[in-house]
Structures are given as C-alpha cells and as structure tokens.
Design an enzyme around this catalytic site. Structure first.
Site, PDB file in Angstrom:
ATOM      1  N   PHE A  39       0.855  -1.196   0.000  1.00 20.35           N
ATOM      2  CA  PHE A  39       0.000   0.000   0.000  1.00 20.35           C
ATOM      3  C   PHE A  39       0.886   1.239   0.000  1.00 20.35           C
ATOM      4  CE2 PHE A  39      -2.272  -3.450   2.044  1.00 20.35           C
ATOM      5  CZ  PHE A  39      -3.512  -3.411   1.434  1.00 20.35           C
ATOM      6  N   VAL A  77       2.607  -1.800   4.311  1.00 20.89           N
ATOM      7  CA  VAL A  77       2.217  -0.401   4.183  1.00 20.89           C
ATOM      8  C   VAL A  77       3.480   0.452   4.232  1.00 20.89           C
ATOM      9  CG1 VAL A  77       0.858   1.464   5.214  1.00 20.89           C
ATOM     10  CG2 VAL A  77       0.055  -0.909   5.380  1.00 20.89           C
ATOM     11  N   CYS A  78       3.648   1.323   3.238  1.00 22.66           N
ATOM     12  CA  CYS A  78       4.833   2.186   3.225  1.00 22.66           C
ATOM     13  C   CYS A  78       4.830   3.080   4.460  1.00 22.66           C
ATOM     14  CB  CYS A  78       4.855   3.058   1.971  1.00 22.66           C
ATOM     15  SG  CYS A  78       6.164   4.307   2.047  1.00 22.66           S
ATOM     16  N   ILE A  79       5.895   3.022   5.217  1.00 23.62           N
ATOM     17  CA  ILE A  79       5.921   3.749   6.494  1.00 23.62           C
ATOM     18  C   ILE A  79       5.944   5.265   6.277  1.00 23.62           C
ATOM     19  CG2 ILE A  79       8.453   3.534   6.738  1.00 23.62           C
ATOM     20  CD1 ILE A  79       7.899   3.166   9.790  1.00 23.62           C
ATOM     21  N   GLY A  82       2.526   6.302   5.138  1.00 22.62           N
ATOM     22  CA  GLY A  82       1.577   6.057   6.215  1.00 22.62           C
ATOM     23  C   GLY A  82       1.675   7.102   7.324  1.00 22.62           C
TER      24      GLY A  82
END
Lengths: 130, 126
Positions: A39, A77-79, A82
């Site tokens: 994501f 999920v891309c930190i 995010g």
C-alpha cells in the site's frame, strides 16, 4: 504465478482498492499465489484500523485482512506514506507521542525498498491506482 | 531508433505522469526511485504527460505548502540515476524544448517509448 499488488487508491474514494480486492480473489480462485499487497500513496488508508463503512458496502480493510488470514498474503504499508497520513502502529504511535494507533497486524509498516523487492521477486506486480 | 541503451537500460522504469505541485504523486514516485537506487537497483525515469513539467527549470516550493521536487531532481545524479527519458510529444504539446529543462534528458518518440517499457522487467507508474 506469484503475484504482488500495489494499491495506491484510498478506500471508497476511488475504484482502485475495490478492483485490487476483486483481482486478488479472482487470481487466488484461479490457483495463483497472492503473496504480497503493498500500500502506497493514498492506498495506505486501506490499512486504517478504525474504518467503519456502512453495512451495505464491502468492508475493504476486512477484505484485505482476510487475504492474509486465508492465504497468508503479506500486507505491507509504506511507512513514510503512512506516517504523514496518520497511519501509525502502536510502536510508531508511542514514538511520536500519539494517544492511539490506527494500524495493526496483519498490516505492517515497512520501507519502500520492500515494494521494489516485491516487484522484482514476484512473477507479476499489478498496480491499482486512481 | 536513437540509442541502444534505451533497450538495454536498467531493471526498473519509473514513470512520472504528474506535475510537481497539486498532488504528491511526483514526490512519492521520486521517493520510490531514490530508494530503489539506494538499494543498488538501476533506475530509469520516464517523464510523461504533465510529468514533463517537473523538469522545468527554476521552480521553487514557494508558499504552496507542498514540498517542492526540484531539490530531489538535483540529487538524482548522486544516486546514479542518469537515464532520464522524456515523452517528446508531451514537450511539444506544452511548447517546451530540452533547453527549458533542469537536467539533460533524452526525448523519445512514441515507438521508442514502447521499446523503453518493454526493456524494463519492472515498471512502476506514478
């Protein structure tokens, strides 16, 4: 085939996340392996723990979660994408002094390098963007 | 056909289709490029459509709030990202030439764009 999906559309704002889930289910039904969903961009909102859509609409967050539960799909999920959008797991919430957390397992915050790895290590990477 | 290297270029092609201000697509696409390069991957960038405006020289972040992308573009060489492909038609449509751009680019006609896409095992589209 081993598939990875890249989801870049926010839930309910665009068709992208709906289509990604439908593709995921269709690919699995055809005997393919869906190993990773990554994501990025507004797609990170698909990992929002607190999402509470009306009952007559598909629950996208639960839909992705059930891919993990039934098929072991990793939900990454891309930190960076995010955090700036308010998607924090317990650890990041504590680190940034936030009262609650908005993301939980099986979704995991991870670096963008994992997207590149997924793209190069799976047979196919399919992108779903608005 | 211009140059062999379009066909034999890197592992990863990143397509940038959005203008620098107004959305985070360009910035997040460039972030993906930098991360891939930092992990030692050979990265090619392709600026298409509105994305060509990213390269117009002398942009500033100004009062818009969005972090500008020009400083990131200036860092590409440090990451060994030096194959910058540009959709020639997109330049023409906007009255731009390679001389208006911040960095040296290789303009491509439509058949060469198709060849560039086919030459990269991984394509990410932003």
């Amino acid at each position: 085939m081993r598939y990875a999906l890249l989801v870049q559309g926010g839930p309910y704002s665009h068709q992208a996340a709906h289509s990604a889930l439908r593709f995921a289910e269709a690919a699995i039904a055809r005997g393919h392996h869906l190993e990773t969903v990554f994501f990025y961009h507004d797609g990170v909102y698909n990992a929002a723990r607190l999402a509470a859509p009306p009952q007559d609409e598909p629950h996208l967050v639960d839909g992705f979660r059930s891919l993990h539960e039934a098929h072991g799909t990793q939900l990454k999920v891309c930190i960076a994408a995010g955090l700036r959008r308010g998607l924090l797991d317990e650890r990041e919430a504590a680190r940034h002094g936030k009262q609650g957390h908005s993301l939980e397992a099986p979704f995991e915050l991870t670096g963008l390098g994992q997207l590149i790895d997924a793209g190069l290590s799976h047979d196919r990477l399919i992108t779903f963007s608005p | 056909m211009q140059h062999d290297s379009v066909e034999t270029a890197g592992e990863l092609l990143i397509i940038l289709r959005h203008a620098p201000h107004g959305s985070s697509w360009l910035r997040e696409g460039l972030d993906a490029a930098l991360v891939a390069a930092a992990f030692g991957r050979q990265v090619t960038l392709l600026f298409c459509g509105e994305g060509v405006t990213a390269l117009v020289a002398e942009q500033t972040a100004g009062p818009l709030g969005q972090k500008g992308t020009q400083p990131t573009l200036e860092m590409l060489a440090m990451y060994d990202i030096d194959t910058l492909l540009v959709d020639q038609q997109a330049l023409d449509e906007r009255g731009l030439t390679a001389a208006d751009l911040l960095l040296p680019v290789r303009p491509l006609a439509p058949p060469q764009l198709a060849a560039a896409l086919a030459a990269h095992p991984l394509v990410l589209n932003f």
